[in-house]
Design an enzyme around this catalytic site. Structure first.
Site, short mmCIF file in Angstrom:
data_model
loop_
_atom_site.label_atom_id
_atom_site.label_comp_id
_atom_site.label_asym_id
_atom_site.label_seq_id
_atom_site.Cartn_x
_atom_site.Cartn_y
_atom_site.Cartn_z
N ASN A 114 17.20 11.18 -10.53
CA ASN A 114 16.95 9.75 -10.34
C ASN A 114 17.36 9.28 -8.94
O ASN A 114 16.65 8.51 -8.29
CB ASN A 114 17.71 8.92 -11.38
CG ASN A 114 17.24 9.23 -12.79
OD1 ASN A 114 16.28 9.98 -12.97
ND2 ASN A 114 17.92 8.68 -13.79
N THR A 159 -16.99 -20.36 14.08
CA THR A 159 -16.23 -20.79 12.90
C THR A 159 -17.27 -20.91 11.80
O THR A 159 -18.43 -21.25 12.08
CB THR A 159 -15.51 -22.14 13.10
OG1 THR A 159 -16.49 -23.16 13.27
CG2 THR A 159 -14.59 -22.13 14.31
N HIS A 160 -16.90 -20.61 10.60
CA HIS A 160 -17.85 -20.61 9.47
C HIS A 160 -19.06 -19.70 9.75
O HIS A 160 -20.15 -19.94 9.24
CB HIS A 160 -18.35 -22.02 9.14
CG HIS A 160 -17.26 -23.02 9.07
ND1 HIS A 160 -16.57 -23.31 7.92
CD2 HIS A 160 -16.70 -23.79 10.05
CE1 HIS A 160 -15.64 -24.23 8.17
NE2 HIS A 160 -15.69 -24.53 9.46
N SER A 281 -29.38 7.65 7.82
CA SER A 281 -29.83 7.51 6.44
C SER A 281 -30.64 8.75 6.08
O SER A 281 -31.37 9.29 6.92
CB SER A 281 -30.69 6.26 6.32
OG SER A 281 -31.54 6.36 5.19
N LYS A 287 -32.43 4.70 11.05
CA LYS A 287 -31.13 4.06 10.84
C LYS A 287 -30.01 4.66 11.68
O LYS A 287 -29.91 5.86 11.87
CB LYS A 287 -30.73 4.17 9.37
CG LYS A 287 -31.56 3.31 8.47
CD LYS A 287 -31.26 1.85 8.67
CE LYS A 287 -30.68 1.26 7.42
NZ LYS A 287 -30.15 -0.06 7.66
N ASN A 289 -26.11 3.65 11.39
CA ASN A 289 -25.27 2.75 10.59
C ASN A 289 -23.80 2.78 10.98
O ASN A 289 -23.28 3.80 11.43
CB ASN A 289 -25.41 3.10 9.11
CG ASN A 289 -26.80 2.81 8.58
OD1 ASN A 289 -27.46 1.90 9.05
ND2 ASN A 289 -27.24 3.61 7.62
N GLU A 294 -17.51 0.21 7.65
CA GLU A 294 -17.68 -0.13 6.23
C GLU A 294 -16.64 0.60 5.37
O GLU A 294 -16.13 0.05 4.39
CB GLU A 294 -19.10 0.22 5.78
CG GLU A 294 -20.13 -0.68 6.42
CD GLU A 294 -21.56 -0.18 6.29
OE1 GLU A 294 -22.47 -0.95 6.59
OE2 GLU A 294 -21.77 0.99 5.91
N TYR A 321 16.71 3.50 -14.45
CA TYR A 321 15.56 4.37 -14.23
C TYR A 321 14.71 4.50 -15.49
O TYR A 321 15.22 4.59 -16.61
CB TYR A 321 16.02 5.79 -13.80
CG TYR A 321 14.82 6.70 -13.55
CD1 TYR A 321 14.19 6.71 -12.32
CD2 TYR A 321 14.30 7.50 -14.57
CE1 TYR A 321 13.06 7.50 -12.09
CE2 TYR A 321 13.18 8.29 -14.36
CZ TYR A 321 12.57 8.29 -13.12
OH TYR A 321 11.46 9.05 -12.90
N GLN A 326 7.78 7.24 -11.83
CA GLN A 326 7.08 8.38 -11.25
C GLN A 326 5.71 7.97 -10.71
O GLN A 326 5.17 8.60 -9.81
CB GLN A 326 6.93 9.47 -12.32
CG GLN A 326 6.24 10.72 -11.83
CD GLN A 326 6.40 11.86 -12.83
OE1 GLN A 326 7.51 12.30 -13.11
NE2 GLN A 326 5.29 12.32 -13.38
N LYS A 329 4.42 6.98 -6.69
CA LYS A 329 4.11 7.79 -5.52
C LYS A 329 2.63 7.96 -5.13
O LYS A 329 2.32 7.88 -3.95
CB LYS A 329 4.78 9.16 -5.67
CG LYS A 329 6.30 9.07 -5.38
CD LYS A 329 7.02 10.36 -5.58
CE LYS A 329 7.46 10.61 -7.00
NZ LYS A 329 8.21 9.53 -7.66
N1 ARG Z 1 9.51 12.80 -11.17
C1 ARG Z 1 10.38 11.70 -11.34
C2 ARG Z 1 9.98 10.51 -10.48
O1 ARG Z 1 9.17 10.68 -9.66
C3 ARG Z 1 11.77 12.08 -10.96
C4 ARG Z 1 12.44 12.81 -12.01
C5 ARG Z 1 13.30 11.96 -12.84
N2 ARG Z 1 13.05 12.34 -14.15
C6 ARG Z 1 13.81 12.03 -15.18
N3 ARG Z 1 13.43 12.47 -16.31
N4 ARG Z 1 14.89 11.34 -15.03
O2 ARG Z 1 10.50 9.44 -10.62
#
Ligand code: ARG
Length: 461
Positions: A114, A159-160, A281, A287, A289, A294, A321, A326, A329
């Site tokens: 954690n 503007t606009h 294209s 074309k 582009n 975009e 926690y 998790q 990420k």
């Molecule tokens: N993989 C977990 C995370 O990204 C971290 C591990 C913590 N896992 C747990 N069972 N306390 O937050």
């Protein structure tokens, strides 16, 4: 799965169901933290020895082991280990055990995943924020150079999305340099919240073992030690802030992209993209582009989604926690990748643009661009602003209805609207005079714009 391949298991009689393994394992994502986590482990091994929790010899063995794990696994696709190890923490510890032997089991002393995961994430983010900050500067530089090259090209400021007043193209480009500067200031400021050491918080309550957090902070370059262990392991405010800051950056990138898409359109026809930064294209052979812009505009939507996800993941979590965290990420990693690549490609694509001066000149032929200059002319002749505004509006309508350009009206026609109009009114219809007439700080006056270009040139070098 072999019990010894996990960082836990003693309490369990049964192996994890393969479906849960599949569902919960995170190495495919958190492999991104490999380098950061090796660094954290190195600092941790040193700290454990300093505090007498392991011997100096053990620490050295661990450090050597970490080095060879680093050497062996750097550059490898760690996803290959994804069904073997639960996460990056497990991978590193188990590989370390292979290299350093049983002593490696001591590396996790006093820690929990954690506090470990959020330490590695913070370290990782700190480096990536520095890269993004640098890339923002690079884009700013590309814009400044493009502005400098644009010289005194005058475009219709909008503007606009309707023609408003003449402005220097350089002024328009520098507007984005300014916005990006705020983005970088926000990024830099957010580092205060990122650069905090969570280690020592353990699972949630802190540790009864003598862990030298000051040493860890110093080793890893953290400027602060987390002052509440529960916040440290469970809050991802710093990630929400990062995605917030990055979302604002993308809001700016998307607007910038939109301007270039418009300028590239036949309706505007202001610019030509270099072939190397345009796309074709598969059906329409003619074309060329602006997909690069975009994609930037489109990806901004993905980034905003990640911010929304980060906020929603955390909003109902009881302290401290929870495994929900998790999910913090993937969005962060992907937005870092998308942001750095977008900044890179924008810098290149913008630098490659050339301007169609004739089309731009045609776009500023519209005399209504001078309506505000006429208004200010009357104010200088002591007419009340609102009254003058009404009057110029009427002149514009009269000209439109009689199918004449403003500059084609005779002095008699002007005088019908106000005796304040003199022969000098005809001198107003000059694009250069219009921009050179501006007086305020931040205006499109060419001398000011030049000074801005010089200022940015210095500031960004
Ligand atoms: N993989 C977990 C995370 O990204 C971290 C591990 C913590 N896992 C747990 N069972 N306390 O937050």
């Amino acid at each position: 799965m072999n019990m010894s391949k996990k960082l836990w298991g003693g309490r369990f009689k049964k192996e994890m169901h393969p479906a849960l393994k599949c569902f919960s394992y995170s190495l495919e994502t958190d492999k991104e933290l490999f380098d950061a986590e090796i660094r954290v482990n190195e600092a941790y091994a040193k700290m454990l020895a300093r505090m007498g929790l392991i011997t100096v010899a053990e620490s050295k063995t661990i450090l050597r082991g970490l080095k060879s794990v680093g050497q062996i696994l750097t550059g490898r696709d760690l996803a290959a280990y994804a069904d073997q190890y639960e996460d990056i923490h497990t991978l590193i510890q188990m590989e370390l055990e292979k290299k350093a032997g049983a002593v490696a089991k001591k590396i996790h002393t006093g820690r929990s995943r954690n506090d470990l995961v959020v330490t590695s994430t913070r370290l990782y983010l700190r480096d990536k924020v520095a890269v993004i900050w640098f890339m923002v500067k690079k884009l700013q530089k590309a814009l400044v150079i493009t502005a400098e090259k644009a010289g005194e090209i005058i475009i219709p400021g909008m503007t606009h999305l309707r023609r408003a007043q003449p402005v220097l193209l350089a002024h328009h480009l520098l507007a984005y340099v300014e916005m990006l500067d705020e983005d970088n200031a926000r990024l830099a400021d957010s580092m205060k919240r990122v650069n905090v050491l969570p280690l020592g918080s353990a699972a949630l309550a802190g540790s009864a073992l003598p862990l030298d957090q000051k040493f860890l902070a110093k080793e890893l370059g953290f400027t602060k030690i987390a002052e509440n262990s529960m916040a440290a392991v469970s809050d991802r405010g710093f990630l929400a802030e990062f995605l917030g800051v990055v979302s604002i950056l993308w809001m700016h990138l998307s607007r910038l992209a939109e301007d270039f898409i418009l300028w590239n359109s036949e309706a505007f026809g202001f610019m030509e993209l270099d072939d190397a930064f345009a796309t074709g294209s598969s059906l329409m052979p003619q074309k060329k582009n602006p997909d690069v812009f975009e994609l930037v505009r489109g990806r901004s939507g993905v980034i905003f989604g990640y911010l929304q996800a980060m906020l929603t993941i955390q909003k109902g979590l009881p302290l401290s926690y929870n495994r929900d965290l998790q999910e913090d990420k993937p969005g962060v990693f992907d937005s870092i990748k998308k942001t750095t690549t977008a900044l890179e490609i924008l810098s290149l694509a913008i630098s490659s643009v050339s301007w169609h001066k004739r089309a731009i000149a045609r776009a500023v032929e519209d005399d209504s661009l001078f309506a505000t200059d006429i208004l200010e002319y009357l104010v200088r002749k002591k007419l009340a602003f609102s009254e003058a505004h009404q009057m110029v509006g009427k002149v514009v309508r009269y000209a439109a209805e009689s199918g004449k350009k403003l500059r084609e009206l005779s002095i008699q026609e002007w005088k019908k609207f106000s005796p304040k109009f003199g022969a000098d009114i005809h001198e107003l219809f000059d694009l250069k005079d219009s921009v050179w007439g501006k007086k305020t700080i931040g205006s499109t006056h060419p001398v000011r714009v030049k000074k801005e270009i010089a200022k940015w040139g210095k500031k960004l070098s």
